[in-house]
Design a protein around this motif. Structure first.
Motif, PDB file in Angstrom:
ATOM      1  N   PRO A  84       0.795  11.329  -9.869  1.00 15.05           N
ATOM      2  CA  PRO A  84      -0.808  12.329 -10.158  1.00 15.05           C
ATOM      3  C   PRO A  84      -0.467  11.956 -11.902  1.00 15.05           C
ATOM      4  CG  PRO A  84       1.302  13.325  -8.824  1.00 15.05           C
ATOM      5  CD  PRO A  84       1.833  12.316  -8.904  1.00 15.05           C
ATOM      6  N   GLN A  99       3.194   7.475   3.547  1.00 20.99           N
ATOM      7  CA  GLN A  99       2.820   6.460   2.365  1.00 20.99           C
ATOM      8  C   GLN A  99       2.801   6.905   1.236  1.00 20.99           C
ATOM      9  OE1 GLN A  99      -1.580   6.031   2.101  1.00 20.99           O
ATOM     10  NE2 GLN A  99      -1.425   5.349   0.372  1.00 20.99           N
ATOM     11  N   ILE A 110       3.935  11.675  -1.603  1.00 16.50           N
ATOM     12  CA  ILE A 110       3.752  10.811  -0.617  1.00 16.50           C
ATOM     13  C   ILE A 110       2.844  11.780   0.246  1.00 16.50           C
ATOM     14  CG2 ILE A 110       6.568   9.997  -0.349  1.00 16.50           C
ATOM     15  CD1 ILE A 110       7.011  12.461   2.130  1.00 16.50           C
ATOM     16  N   ALA A 111       3.137  11.308   1.459  1.00 19.29           N
ATOM     17  CA  ALA A 111       1.691  11.527   2.868  1.00 19.29           C
ATOM     18  C   ALA A 111       2.591  11.094   3.374  1.00 19.29           C
ATOM     19  CB  ALA A 111       0.110  11.140   2.434  1.00 19.29           C
ATOM     20  N   LEU A 132       2.699   7.557  -2.833  1.00 17.69           N
ATOM     21  CA  LEU A 132       1.430   7.543  -3.787  1.00 17.69           C
ATOM     22  C   LEU A 132       1.589   7.087  -5.518  1.00 17.69           C
ATOM     23  CD1 LEU A 132      -0.240  11.025  -1.848  1.00 17.69           C
ATOM     24  CD2 LEU A 132      -0.795   8.769  -1.237  1.00 17.69           C
ATOM     25  N   SER A 133       0.950   6.686  -5.746  1.00 21.05           N
ATOM     26  CA  SER A 133       1.144   6.921  -6.704  1.00 21.05           C
ATOM     27  C   SER A 133       1.290   8.643  -7.498  1.00 21.05           C
ATOM     28  CB  SER A 133      -0.120   6.187  -8.075  1.00 21.05           C
ATOM     29  OG  SER A 133      -1.490   7.105  -7.303  1.00 21.05           O
ATOM     30  N   ARG A 146      -2.071  18.707  -6.543  1.00 21.02           N
ATOM     31  CA  ARG A 146      -3.206  18.975  -4.961  1.00 21.02           C
ATOM     32  C   ARG A 146      -3.104  20.031  -4.431  1.00 21.02           C
ATOM     33  NH1 ARG A 146      -3.988  14.689  -0.972  1.00 21.02           N
ATOM     34  NH2 ARG A 146      -2.692  13.060  -2.187  1.00 21.02           N
ATOM     35  N   ASP A 178       3.815  16.213  -4.598  1.00 19.47           N
ATOM     36  CA  ASP A 178       2.112  15.406  -4.202  1.00 19.47           C
ATOM     37  C   ASP A 178       2.260  13.445  -4.397  1.00 19.47           C
ATOM     38  OD1 ASP A 178      -0.446  14.958  -3.599  1.00 19.47           O
ATOM     39  OD2 ASP A 178      -1.125  14.828  -5.480  1.00 19.47           O
ATOM     40  N   ASN A 237       0.487  -1.413  -0.018  1.00 17.18           N
ATOM     41  CA  ASN A 237      -0.386   0.154  -0.203  1.00 17.18           C
ATOM     42  C   ASN A 237       1.257   1.362   0.057  1.00 17.18           C
ATOM     43  OD1 ASN A 237      -2.934  -1.194  -0.040  1.00 17.18           O
ATOM     44  ND2 ASN A 237      -2.259  -1.484   2.052  1.00 17.18           N
ATOM     45  N   GLY A 238       2.147   1.340  -0.240  1.00 14.69           N
ATOM     46  CA  GLY A 238       3.158   2.306  -0.011  1.00 14.69           C
ATOM     47  C   GLY A 238       3.179   2.859   1.440  1.00 14.69           C
TER      48      GLY A 238
END
Length: 137
Positions: free
Chosen positions: A100, A95, A87-88, A97-98, A106, A85, A53-54
């Protein structure tokens, strides 16, 4: 065109039996050049240790030590990845992220999701100019 050939057939890479790790090639083409060396290193590390899930859960001190960065360098690198955008982040949880889709970013307000480029331009065009609001140039 270069003819490819396997140099060491007995050492072909295979997906690991356990773990999960990969890097989208778009990262190299579209983001790596814009990021600092520390941000690229952090991104590669996070993709290497993330689950399917990253997600990874290294603390700042551990990350800084493993990557041989100071804490301010780590924070700056993480801020770069957040700004693009990629990582979170919450305390002790990151996480990857995929990537963008091209033309999306974002919203500046946290938790507001993605904003289409066309929507951004419409908002800019719809905003009255500050000099017009005051009734003069």
């Amino acid at each position: 065109m270069i003819q490819k050939r396997v140099l060491v057939p007995s050492r072909l890479r295979r997906p690991p039996a356990t773990g999960w790790s990969w890097v989208d090639r778009r990262f190299l083409r579209e983001y790596a050049e814009r990021l600092s060396r520390e941000a690229v290193l952090l991104y590669f590390f996070l993709t290497a240790v993330a689950d399917q899930n990253g997600l990874s859960f290294y603390g700042d001190g551990t990350l800084a030590a493993l990557l041989r960065m100071s804490l301010p360098e780590l924070v700056q690198a993480r801020d770069e990845l957040l700004a693009y955008d990629l990582i979170a982040h919450e305390t002790r949880l990151i996480q990857v992220l995929s990537l963008p889709p091209p033309g999306q970013r974002r919203r500046s307000e946290p938790g507001q999701g993605l904003l289409q480029l066309g929507e951004i331009l419409r908002q800019v065009i719809a905003q009255p100019h500050s000099s017009e609001e005051r009734g003069g140039a």
